[in-house]
Scaffold this motif. Structure first.
Motif, PDB file in Angstrom:
ATOM      1  N   TYR A 185       0.845  -1.242   0.101  1.00  0.00           N
ATOM      2  CA  TYR A 185      -0.026   0.058  -0.153  1.00  0.00           C
ATOM      3  C   TYR A 185       0.868   1.318   0.062  1.00  0.00           C
ATOM      4  N   ILE A 186       1.939   1.187  -0.440  1.00  0.00           N
ATOM      5  CA  ILE A 186       2.988   2.294  -0.300  1.00  0.00           C
ATOM      6  C   ILE A 186       2.630   3.557  -1.088  1.00  0.00           C
ATOM      7  N   ASP A 187       1.959   3.450  -2.096  1.00  0.00           N
ATOM      8  CA  ASP A 187       1.704   4.392  -3.031  1.00  0.00           C
ATOM      9  C   ASP A 187       0.705   5.548  -2.515  1.00  0.00           C
ATOM     10  N   PHE A 188      -0.037   4.928  -1.383  1.00  0.00           N
ATOM     11  CA  PHE A 188      -1.148   5.805  -0.850  1.00  0.00           C
ATOM     12  C   PHE A 188      -0.662   6.927   0.229  1.00  0.00           C
ATOM     13  N   GLY A 189       0.702   6.681   0.488  1.00  0.00           N
ATOM     14  CA  GLY A 189       1.024   7.984   1.425  1.00  0.00           C
ATOM     15  C   GLY A 189       2.109   7.598   2.110  1.00  0.00           C
ATOM     16  N   GLY A 190       2.632   6.202   2.180  1.00  0.00           N
ATOM     17  CA  GLY A 190       3.855   6.047   2.806  1.00  0.00           C
ATOM     18  C   GLY A 190       5.106   6.239   2.273  1.00  0.00           C
ATOM     19  N   VAL A 191       6.274   6.115   3.051  1.00  0.00           N
ATOM     20  CA  VAL A 191       7.725   6.237   2.230  1.00  0.00           C
ATOM     21  C   VAL A 191       8.204   4.926   2.121  1.00  0.00           C
ATOM     22  N   SER A 192       8.687   4.783   1.027  1.00  0.00           N
ATOM     23  CA  SER A 192       9.270   3.140   0.845  1.00  0.00           C
ATOM     24  C   SER A 192      10.561   3.220   1.370  1.00  0.00           C
ATOM     25  N   ALA A 193      10.909   1.865   1.754  1.00  0.00           N
ATOM     26  CA  ALA A 193      12.414   1.611   2.627  1.00  0.00           C
ATOM     27  C   ALA A 193      13.093   1.231   1.138  1.00  0.00           C
ATOM     28  N   LEU A 194      12.815   1.659   0.156  1.00  0.00           N
ATOM     29  CA  LEU A 194      13.716   1.356  -1.148  1.00  0.00           C
ATOM     30  C   LEU A 194      14.904   1.875  -0.823  1.00  0.00           C
ATOM     31  N   SER A 195      15.227   3.245  -0.396  1.00  0.00           N
ATOM     32  CA  SER A 195      16.618   4.074  -0.286  1.00  0.00           C
ATOM     33  C   SER A 195      17.410   3.413   0.831  1.00  0.00           C
ATOM     34  N   LEU A 196      16.898   2.420   1.464  1.00  0.00           N
ATOM     35  CA  LEU A 196      17.710   1.848   2.548  1.00  0.00           C
ATOM     36  C   LEU A 196      18.349   0.608   1.851  1.00  0.00           C
ATOM     37  N   LEU A 197      17.920   0.204   0.696  1.00  0.00           N
ATOM     38  CA  LEU A 197      18.709  -1.126   0.174  1.00  0.00           C
ATOM     39  C   LEU A 197      19.972  -1.140   0.101  1.00  0.00           C
ATOM     40  N   ASP A 198      20.701  -0.097   0.026  1.00  0.00           N
ATOM     41  CA  ASP A 198      22.187  -0.130  -0.313  1.00  0.00           C
ATOM     42  C   ASP A 198      22.879  -0.025   1.128  1.00  0.00           C
ATOM     43  N   ARG A 199      22.182   0.129   2.112  1.00  0.00           N
ATOM     44  CA  ARG A 199      22.820  -0.005   3.503  1.00  0.00           C
ATOM     45  C   ARG A 199      22.365  -1.061   4.166  1.00  0.00           C
ATOM     46  N   TYR A 200      21.636  -1.854   3.702  1.00  0.00           N
ATOM     47  CA  TYR A 200      21.059  -3.058   4.445  1.00  0.00           C
ATOM     48  C   TYR A 200      20.893  -4.417   3.350  1.00  0.00           C
ATOM     49  N   PRO A 201      22.064  -5.221   3.465  1.00  0.00           N
ATOM     50  CA  PRO A 201      22.031  -6.077   2.497  1.00  0.00           C
ATOM     51  C   PRO A 201      21.140  -7.441   2.957  1.00  0.00           C
ATOM     52  N   ASN A 202      20.382  -7.483   3.934  1.00  0.00           N
ATOM     53  CA  ASN A 202      19.259  -8.240   4.500  1.00  0.00           C
ATOM     54  C   ASN A 202      17.952  -7.663   4.509  1.00  0.00           C
ATOM     55  N   LEU A 203      17.730  -6.471   3.832  1.00  0.00           N
ATOM     56  CA  LEU A 203      16.351  -5.835   3.729  1.00  0.00           C
ATOM     57  C   LEU A 203      15.849  -6.353   2.146  1.00  0.00           C
ATOM     58  N   ALA A 204      14.630  -6.614   2.152  1.00  0.00           N
ATOM     59  CA  ALA A 204      13.696  -6.869   1.033  1.00  0.00           C
ATOM     60  C   ALA A 204      12.489  -6.341   0.934  1.00  0.00           C
ATOM     61  N   VAL A 205      12.112  -5.494  -0.111  1.00  0.00           N
ATOM     62  CA  VAL A 205      11.008  -4.598  -0.211  1.00  0.00           C
ATOM     63  C   VAL A 205      10.077  -5.338  -1.180  1.00  0.00           C
ATOM     64  N   VAL A 206       8.937  -5.580  -0.983  1.00  0.00           N
ATOM     65  CA  VAL A 206       7.959  -6.337  -1.883  1.00  0.00           C
ATOM     66  C   VAL A 206       6.712  -5.339  -2.045  1.00  0.00           C
ATOM     67  N   HIS A 207       6.565  -5.206  -3.522  1.00  0.00           N
ATOM     68  CA  HIS A 207       5.545  -4.416  -4.017  1.00  0.00           C
ATOM     69  C   HIS A 207       4.544  -5.012  -4.985  1.00  0.00           C
ATOM     70  N   THR A 208       3.231  -4.670  -5.007  1.00  0.00           N
ATOM     71  CA  THR A 208       2.341  -5.231  -5.859  1.00  0.00           C
ATOM     72  C   THR A 208       1.757  -4.304  -7.073  1.00  0.00           C
ATOM     73  N   PHE A 209       1.187  -4.975  -8.000  1.00  0.00           N
ATOM     74  CA  PHE A 209       0.497  -4.244  -8.946  1.00  0.00           C
ATOM     75  C   PHE A 209      -0.912  -4.239  -8.640  1.00  0.00           C
ATOM     76  N   SER A 210      -1.422  -4.957  -7.649  1.00  0.00           N
ATOM     77  CA  SER A 210      -2.875  -5.204  -7.274  1.00  0.00           C
ATOM     78  C   SER A 210      -3.638  -4.109  -6.940  1.00  0.00           C
ATOM     79  N   LYS A 211      -2.743  -3.103  -6.163  1.00  0.00           N
ATOM     80  CA  LYS A 211      -3.613  -2.176  -5.459  1.00  0.00           C
ATOM     81  C   LYS A 211      -3.389  -0.690  -6.158  1.00  0.00           C
ATOM     82  N   SER A 212      -2.294  -0.084  -6.094  1.00  0.00           N
ATOM     83  CA  SER A 212      -2.308   1.144  -6.625  1.00  0.00           C
ATOM     84  C   SER A 212      -2.498   1.339  -8.148  1.00  0.00           C
TER      85      SER A 212
END
Ligand SMILES: *Cc1c(COP(=O)(O)O)cnc(C)c1O
Length: 352
Positions: A185-212
């Motif tokens: 639901y990130i496109d409805f007002g949250g801030v994605s953690a995408l920008s943190l990927l280069d600092r955290y090798p253990n982070l995975a961010v999952v998105h969907t085409f279903s909602k927004s």
């Protein structure tokens, strides 16, 4: 006749899908607006002959399009049949109970415990804070854990954590355990953690085409993470079904990304409707949690969620009610069009 594994399963229960047109459908967080115009044009002109061949097994064109859109390399993108499939691969590939339980919020996406049962992963639920926000501090130092998963914004509350809170948590969490942030639901007002990927090798961010992106019907999702995590997901995929995303879906995903302006407008419109609806509900005496999603979680003091669900159903409006202690009083209401929300407000005024 059947396996012992089968006996252990408790399937996820999705929102009701009645025959189209029977109800105003505000129970599955689908988008009330159609997909972008280019998709309609593509479908009208599509060539059935294309379907003779298998699809690209790793969706390279689509991955490149996603990577370009989000400003990351293509080897940081994994594509699947809806984010649900990617989540199932993540549960299989990342979470292993011998290291300790998986942590997720007490009230959250109810598919997580279903995957845990499927893949035999122990879990522990972390209580929400009194204001219903996700308690990331509660995920630190409790016990040895094998990973953490949470939606941001959380479902069914709709409440988002800030990027600073997520950064602070990741900073203190062990780097050798995967943290999955389900950003459906990130496109409805949250801030994605995408920008943190280069600092955290253990982070995975999952998105969907279903909602927004209004494409729940085609089943398309993607994960963004560092290449070793993407490779791990690919290993699981190739051990299960190596051609998962069909040709039409891959093409449609690319078109959706190209017409991002259309979708930004749709999301803006939904946010505006959400804010207007929330204020109107509050002024009628409802409590509405502050949402950054395309739904709101709300209750009317003195009434149970079940009563609200049934009362609205009798008025031709479907919402979602979870018969779970602690959130029993709430219903989750998807934000529809302005017209639909006006009909809902009228029904709320009439019943309560
Ligand atoms: C809707 C939803 C999903 C599933 O998305 P699909 O891509 O349709 O499978 C995943 N996580 C959360 C929190 C959701 O609400």
């Amino acid at each position: 006749m059947f396996s012992r594994r089968l006996r252990r399963l408790t399937p996820y229960v999705p929102g009701e899908q009645p025959r189209e047109g029977t109800y105003i459908k505000l129970n599955s967080n689908e988008n009330p607006y159609p997909p972008c115009p280019g998709i309609q044009r593509y479908l009208a002109a599509a060539d059935a002959g294309e379907l003779r061949l298998y699809p690209d097994p790793v969706s390279n064109n689509l991955r490149r399009a996603i990577a370009g859109h989000y400003g990351i390399p293509a080897d940081m993108v994994f594509v699947g049949n809806g984010s649900d499939e990617i989540l199932s691969f993540a549960f299989y590939g990342f979470f292993d109970s011998f290291k300790g339980p998986l942590l997720f919020p007490e009230y959250t996406y109810s598919f997580y415990p279903v995957y845990c049962a499927f893949y035999d992963v122990d879990y522990r639920k972390v209580p929400l804070k009194p204001d219903f926000t996700v308690d990331l501090d509660g995920c630190i130092g409790l016990v040895e854990t094998c990973g953490v998963i949470f939606p941001n914004p959380n479902a069914p509350t709709g409440i988002a954590l800030t990027i600073e809170e997520i950064d602070g948590f990741l900073h203190r969490y062990p780097r050798d355990r995967v943290v999955v942030i389900d950003e459906a639901y990130i496109d409805f007002g949250g801030v994605s953690a995408l920008s943190l990927l280069d600092r955290y090798p253990n982070l995975a961010v999952v998105h969907t085409f279903s909602k927004s992106r209004s494409l729940a019907g085609i089943r398309l999702g993607f994960a963004m993470s560092n290449p070793p995590v993407v490779r791990a997901l690919t290993t699981v995929k190739d051990s299960f079904n190596s051609y998962p995303v069909n040709k039409l879906t891959q093409r449609i995903g690319e078109i959706a990304l190209r017409e991002d302006d259309y979708y930004r407008n749709v999301s803006r419109k939904i946010i505006k409707t959400r804010e207007r609806f929330s204020s109107a509900a509050v002024s009628k005496g409802w409590e509405v949690l502050p949402s950054s999603a395309n739904f709101v979680f709300m209750r009317k003091p003195g009434t149970t969620g079940r009563t609200i669900y049934e009362g609205l159903k009798s008025e031709g409006i479907l919402v979602r009610h979870f018969g779970i202690t602690g959130i029993d009083a709430f219903v989750r209401v998807t934000i529809g069009t302005d017209e639909e929300m006006d009909i809902l407000l009228k029904a709320m005024g009439k019943k309560w």
